[in-house]
Design a protein around this motif. Structure first.
Motif, short mmCIF file in Angstrom:
data_model
loop_
_atom_site.label_atom_id
_atom_site.label_comp_id
_atom_site.label_asym_id
_atom_site.label_seq_id
_atom_site.Cartn_x
_atom_site.Cartn_y
_atom_site.Cartn_z
N LEU A 66 0.85 -1.18 0.00
CA LEU A 66 0.00 0.00 0.00
C LEU A 66 0.89 1.24 0.00
O LEU A 66 1.77 1.36 0.86
N VAL A 67 0.67 2.15 -0.94
CA VAL A 67 1.53 3.34 -1.05
C VAL A 67 0.69 4.60 -0.88
O VAL A 67 -0.31 4.79 -1.58
N HIS A 68 1.13 5.46 0.03
CA HIS A 68 0.41 6.68 0.39
C HIS A 68 0.73 7.81 -0.59
O HIS A 68 1.46 7.65 -1.56
N GLY A 69 0.18 8.99 -0.31
CA GLY A 69 0.46 10.18 -1.09
C GLY A 69 0.69 11.37 -0.19
O GLY A 69 1.05 11.21 0.98
N TRP A 70 0.47 12.57 -0.72
CA TRP A 70 0.64 13.81 0.04
C TRP A 70 -0.73 14.45 0.24
O TRP A 70 -1.54 14.44 -0.69
N PRO A 71 -1.05 15.01 1.41
CA PRO A 71 -0.21 15.14 2.60
C PRO A 71 -0.45 14.03 3.62
O PRO A 71 -0.56 14.28 4.82
N PHE A 84 0.46 6.18 7.99
CA PHE A 84 -0.57 6.11 9.02
C PHE A 84 -1.98 6.09 8.42
O PHE A 84 -2.92 5.61 9.06
N GLU A 85 -2.13 6.57 7.19
CA GLU A 85 -3.43 6.52 6.51
C GLU A 85 -3.99 5.10 6.47
O GLU A 85 -5.21 4.91 6.38
N PHE A 86 -3.12 4.09 6.50
CA PHE A 86 -3.54 2.71 6.29
C PHE A 86 -3.80 1.96 7.59
O PHE A 86 -4.12 0.77 7.56
N TYR A 87 -3.67 2.63 8.72
CA TYR A 87 -3.80 1.93 9.99
C TYR A 87 -5.19 1.37 10.25
O TYR A 87 -5.36 0.40 10.98
N LYS A 88 -6.21 1.98 9.65
CA LYS A 88 -7.57 1.47 9.84
C LYS A 88 -7.92 0.35 8.86
O LYS A 88 -8.81 -0.46 9.14
N ILE A 89 -7.21 0.31 7.73
CA ILE A 89 -7.52 -0.73 6.74
C ILE A 89 -6.65 -1.97 6.92
O ILE A 89 -7.02 -3.06 6.50
N ILE A 90 -5.51 -1.82 7.58
CA ILE A 90 -4.60 -2.97 7.76
C ILE A 90 -5.29 -4.16 8.42
O ILE A 90 -5.21 -5.29 7.91
N PRO A 91 -5.99 -3.97 9.55
CA PRO A 91 -6.64 -5.15 10.15
C PRO A 91 -7.72 -5.75 9.26
O PRO A 91 -7.95 -6.97 9.30
N LEU A 92 -8.38 -4.95 8.45
CA LEU A 92 -9.41 -5.47 7.54
C LEU A 92 -8.79 -6.35 6.46
O LEU A 92 -9.45 -7.25 5.94
N LEU A 93 -7.55 -6.07 6.11
CA LEU A 93 -6.88 -6.84 5.06
C LEU A 93 -6.13 -8.05 5.60
O LEU A 93 -6.01 -9.07 4.92
N THR A 94 -5.65 -7.96 6.84
CA THR A 94 -4.81 -9.03 7.39
C THR A 94 -5.58 -9.99 8.29
O THR A 94 -5.15 -11.13 8.46
N GLU A 95 -6.69 -9.55 8.85
CA GLU A 95 -7.41 -10.39 9.80
C GLU A 95 -8.66 -11.01 9.21
O GLU A 95 -9.50 -11.54 9.93
N ASN A 96 -8.80 -10.91 7.91
CA ASN A 96 -9.95 -11.49 7.25
C ASN A 96 -9.86 -13.02 7.30
O ASN A 96 -8.82 -13.60 6.99
N HIS A 97 -10.95 -13.65 7.68
CA HIS A 97 -10.94 -15.11 7.84
C HIS A 97 -11.57 -15.82 6.65
O HIS A 97 -11.97 -16.97 6.73
N ALA A 157 -6.24 -13.60 2.54
CA ALA A 157 -5.78 -12.56 3.45
C ALA A 157 -4.51 -11.99 2.87
O ALA A 157 -3.87 -12.59 2.00
N PHE A 158 -4.14 -10.81 3.33
CA PHE A 158 -2.98 -10.13 2.76
C PHE A 158 -1.86 -9.97 3.77
O PHE A 158 -2.10 -9.73 4.96
N GLU A 159 -0.65 -10.11 3.28
CA GLU A 159 0.54 -9.73 4.02
C GLU A 159 0.87 -8.32 3.54
O GLU A 159 1.21 -8.11 2.38
N VAL A 160 0.71 -7.34 4.42
CA VAL A 160 0.71 -5.94 4.02
C VAL A 160 2.06 -5.26 4.26
O VAL A 160 2.64 -5.40 5.35
N ILE A 161 2.52 -4.54 3.26
CA ILE A 161 3.75 -3.76 3.35
C ILE A 161 3.38 -2.31 3.04
O ILE A 161 2.85 -2.01 1.95
N GLY A 172 -2.75 1.98 -4.45
CA GLY A 172 -2.31 3.34 -4.19
C GLY A 172 -3.32 4.38 -4.60
O GLY A 172 -4.22 4.15 -5.41
N GLY A 173 -3.17 5.56 -4.02
CA GLY A 173 -3.92 6.75 -4.39
C GLY A 173 -2.97 7.93 -4.34
O GLY A 173 -1.90 7.86 -3.75
N ASP A 174 -3.34 9.04 -4.95
CA ASP A 174 -2.50 10.23 -4.99
C ASP A 174 -1.13 9.84 -5.58
O ASP A 174 -1.07 9.15 -6.59
N TRP A 175 -0.01 10.26 -4.95
CA TRP A 175 1.30 9.86 -5.46
C TRP A 175 1.43 8.34 -5.47
O TRP A 175 2.11 7.76 -6.34
N GLY A 176 0.77 7.68 -4.53
CA GLY A 176 0.81 6.23 -4.48
C GLY A 176 0.26 5.60 -5.74
O GLY A 176 0.71 4.53 -6.17
#
Length: 468
Positions: free
Chosen positions: A163-168, A172-185, A189-193, A236-240
């Motif tokens: 997952l690649v962020h952008g500006w500004p 940290f933008e991804f902290y709410k989506i990480i558990p949704l991607l990694t803890e899906n049963h 499931a995804f191994e997130v970088i 990704g979104g923005d620069w991502g």
């Protein structure tokens, strides 16, 4: 005798017609052949290139090790922040101006008061350290990333996803989506970088001119290779969005799928024609009713709004160090500069609200944590320089602007994104669109605003690619 001459003339005329038919057929066949030769020769990837962005001269070798990293703070850092906040100067806003002139100082004072007296940075540092952080040296720079592995479940396929962020924004933008991607049963499931773009947050800033999205893409491809991934997904979104697109152009054999929540394409005569015909006969140019609703009136909804919202871009693409000097020195100035974007880019209608609608999608703790990442790392100036490096030349004329994308693509069109791109336009560049979704709500900061919606769309796209 006269009849014989007429017949002779007729045969000659017929022969000329036949010759013309033969020539025409040959030209048509040649055109078709040339088209297929062109398609066959069409550039499928772009060169990786090479670079060195560290200070001084490039050494003979580079340490490829990956090191654990932890976010830290100190009482001295916090005290310095408080002293600067206490000395802030404000200018009274115009009457009834809300956020139309930028971040309203009336509401800014309330946010800053919360920042000074209630916000707990040490507690938020613990939140940041909830997930494992690492650093590794690539092309002379310490590259920071968060790496989260899911708990393995039987019959579940685990797929690497960057997952690649952008500006500004930031990682940290991804902290709410990480558990949704990694803890899906479910069956996937995804191994997130989540890396930080060099010059942003905890990734070292380039020491040399010219660090653009192509350089960032190459570094992130090296990172994935260093982590042991030969195939992976990107989002990704923005620069991502640009960086992950470049990664797919550089190494399409490694990118199983590319999911974007912001995407643009080259403009040409087809797009101009569709803007003329689209409002009246949308089906002729591949527009849906929703495309028409989001695009038109085009000048008012797109051109005018882009002009109103991109003044920052012209500054950062020309003289970032001048503007950056002020916001790097003043925490209140930095907050105003960034909060305005999280207000307006989330929803343009927020400009008419006294509080900028900031807490409709985010908490103050979330917004201030992102601001503190920029403040404590002093990364606002190098993050702004990224605009100058990428916009020094016409992006459409760069090699990546002239190269299409052939990996499977999933496109999520959020209704409050700064500019809408119909699927028919997107396909001019992304040649293998597996999914195009009109998202029901959300704006520019998709993972931060609507993590569940974005996660669901990523899963749907990946399952199509994986044929699950």
């Amino acid at each position: 005798m006269q009849r014989l001459q007429v017949l002779k003339d007729s045969f000659l005329a017929l022969d000329v017609v036949q010759q013309r038919l033969v020539i025409g057929s040959a030209l048509a066949a040649g055109g078709i052949l040339a088209y297929f030769v062109h398609k066959k020769r069409e550039r499928k990837s772009i060169p990786l290139g090479e670079g060195w962005w560290g200070a001084g001269v490039k050494p003979l070798s580079e340490d490829p090790k990956i090191y654990s990293f932890k976010v830290e703070t100190s009482d001295e850092e916090i005290q310095d922040l408080y002293e600067r906040i206490d000395k802030a100067r404000y200018t009274d806003p115009l009457e009834d101006s809300a956020f139309h002139y930028g971040c309203s100082s009336t509401h800014l004072k309330k946010v800053v008061s919360y920042w000074r007296h209630e916000f707990d940075w040490k507690k938020q540092v613990e939140v940041l350290n909830k997930y494992p952080h690492y650093k590794t040296k690539i092309e002379g720079l310490d590259v920071h990333f968060v790496h989260v592995r899911p708990q393995h479940h039987a019959h579940q396929r685990v797929l690497p996803l960057m997952l690649v962020h952008g500006w500004p924004g930031s990682f940290f933008e991804f902290y709410k989506i990480i558990p949704l991607l990694t803890e899906n049963h479910d069956d996937v499931a995804f191994e997130v970088i989540c890396p930080s773009i060099p010059g942003y947050s905890f990734s070292e800033a380039p020491h040399k001119k010219g660090f653009d999205s192509l350089a960032a893409s190459r570094i992130f491809l090296t990172l994935m290779e260093r982590l042991g991934f030969s195939e992976f997904y990107l989002q990704g979104g923005d620069w991502g969005s640009l960086i992950t697109t470049n990664m797919a152009q550089m190494k399409p054999e490694c990118v199983k799928g590319l999911h974007l929540n912001m995407f643009v394409t080259r403009s040409g005569y087809k797009e101009l024609l569709s803007l003329v015909i689209g409002p009246y006969l949308p089906f002729l140019v591949g527009f849906t009713r929703e495309d028409v609703r989001r695009l038109f009136p085009f000048f008012e909804k797109n051109v005018w709004e882009i002009l109103r919202e991109t003044g920052y871009m012209h500054i950062q693409a020309t003289k970032p160090d001048t503007t950056g000097c002020g916001v790097n020195d003043s925490p209140v100035g930095l907050a105003a500069y960034l909060l305005e974007k999280f207000s307006t880019w989330t929803d343009l209608n927020n400009r008419g609200l006294e509080d900028g609608g900031l807490e409709r999608k985010y908490t103050l703790d979330e917004l201030l944590t992102n601001i503190m990442i920029y403040w404590t790392t002093g990364s606002i100036v190098p993050s702004m320089r990224f605009y100058k490096e990428n916009l020094n030349t016409n992006p459409d004329k760069r090699i990546d602007g002239l190269t299409n994308v052939f990996v499977p693509a999933g496109l999520a069109a959020f209704p409050n994104e700064l500019m809408h791109c119909p699927e028919s336009w997107a396909k001019n560049k992304y040649k293998n669109v597996y999914s195009y979704t009109f998202m029901p709500r959300g704006g520019h900061f998709a993972a931060f605003e609507e993590p569940q919606l974005l996660a669901d769309d990523i899963f749907r796209f990946v399952k199509k690619v994986e044929k699950l």
